[in-house]
Design an enzyme around this catalytic site. Sequence first.
Site, short mmCIF file in Angstrom:
data_model
loop_
_atom_site.label_atom_id
_atom_site.label_comp_id
_atom_site.label_asym_id
_atom_site.label_seq_id
_atom_site.Cartn_x
_atom_site.Cartn_y
_atom_site.Cartn_z
N GLU A 180 0.84 -1.20 0.00
CA GLU A 180 0.00 0.00 0.00
C GLU A 180 0.87 1.25 0.00
OE1 GLU A 180 -2.84 0.19 3.10
OE2 GLU A 180 -3.46 -1.90 2.93
N HIS A 223 4.11 1.12 2.47
CA HIS A 223 4.18 0.21 3.61
C HIS A 223 3.57 -1.12 3.20
CE1 HIS A 223 0.12 1.88 4.02
NE2 HIS A 223 -0.20 0.80 4.70
N TYR A 265 -9.25 -6.71 5.96
CA TYR A 265 -8.63 -5.39 6.13
C TYR A 265 -7.54 -5.14 5.09
CZ TYR A 265 -5.79 -1.69 8.21
OH TYR A 265 -5.06 -0.54 8.42
N SER A 308 -13.01 -37.39 -38.92
CA SER A 308 -12.81 -36.01 -38.49
C SER A 308 -12.60 -35.11 -39.71
CB SER A 308 -11.59 -35.92 -37.57
OG SER A 308 -11.82 -36.63 -36.37
N ARG A 309 -12.92 -33.85 -39.54
CA ARG A 309 -12.72 -32.82 -40.57
C ARG A 309 -13.56 -33.08 -41.83
NH1 ARG A 309 -8.75 -29.38 -39.06
NH2 ARG A 309 -7.35 -30.09 -37.41
#
Length: 353
Positions: free
Chosen positions: A49, A57, A103, A224-225
Site C-alpha cells: 500500500e 508500507h 482489512y 474427423s474434418r
Amino acid sequence: MPPPQRFRVQSKNYFLTYPRCTIPKEEALSQLQKIHTTTNKKFIKVCEERHDNGEPHLHALIQFEGKFICTNKRLFDLVSTTRSAHFHPNIQGAKSSSDVKEYIDKDGVTIEWGQFQVDGRSARGGQQSANDSYAKALNADSIESALTILKEEQPKDYVLQNHNIRSNLERIFFKVPEPWVPPFPLSSFVNIPVVMQDWVDDYFGRGSAARPERPISIIVEGDSRTGKTMWARALGPHNYLSGHLDFNSLVYSNSVEYNVIDDITPNYLKLKDWKELIGEQKDWQSNCKYGKPVQIKGGIPSIVLCNPGEGSSYKDFLNKEEKPALHNWTIHNAIFVTLTAPLYQSTAQDCQT
C-alpha cells in the site's frame, strides 16, 4: 525496578505491518516463506500500500498450522536486495484471521501463497450476521467468489448446506448464454447426402405446430474434418452436448429446436439418457452434478455425431450380439448416415470437424 518484559507472541495467525517499507510484495512474500519456524506455515498474504503522501508500507498475514510462539522480535525482519536496509514490522497475534484478510484486501495490491485457513473464532465466521455475509455474496462478481465469501464468513452453512447454496447461486448468477454464431453459412455445405437433406427438409421445413409428436433423430458417422459438426450446428437454435452430458441451465435450454450430441461415446450415452435423447421423449428428469434434478421438456430430435471405430461408432456398438433390443429400438427412432466424403468443397473449411 521490574525487569523489562520479554517479547513474546503466541498465535496461529500473525498480523505484520512494515512502515516505510520499499520492498516489493513479491520479494517480501519470498522472504517470509523462507523464514524458519518451528510450526509449519499454511498461508501468507502480503499487501503493498501507499499512504496519501506516497509513502509505502506493507501488511502481511501469516497463518500457521498450530500456535506458533515467537520470542524473537527480529524474526520477521525483511532485508532490501538493492541497498543496505532492514525493515522491522509491528507484530501482532490476530484472533480473527478473516478480519485481517478483509482489512488488507481493502486497499493496495496483494499476493498470496498457500490455502487460507478459515478461523471458527473469526468475527466474520461467527459474530457477523448471516445477512451481512449473504448480502456480500450476492454482490460478488461470480459464483466462485460468492462461495469463497460464505466459506470464510459462514463456514457452518458452507459445510452443512453446500449443495443447496451452490444450486441457489447458480440460479441467481445465471446469465443467458450468447447465441452461437456458425462460422460457415449453411449454403457452404454442398455435398449433403440425400438422406440427410431429406431429414433436414422434413423437420425444419415445417412449422413447429406441423411437426410430428416425436420426430426422428439422425446418427451421422464420419471421419474427423468432414464438416459434420459445423453442418449440424448451422441448422438452427440447438443445445450442444460434447464429450459428456450436462443439463445445467447454464448450458442447456428447453427452448431450442434440436440437440447436437458430439463425440459422446455410445456406451456412455447408454448409461445415461439414450432413449430420452434419441427417442425424443417428453417431460423427463436428469440429474446434475450439483443441484436438484433438472426437468427436461424434450420432444426434439438429436443429431448424434460420431467417428468410425471401436468405442466411437454407434453402428458398430448396436450391431453387437448382446444388444438386439437396443438395436431394434434405435432403428425405429433414428436414421443412420455414413459419410464417405466431406460435406463441403471449399478448402477454406478444412478446419471443420
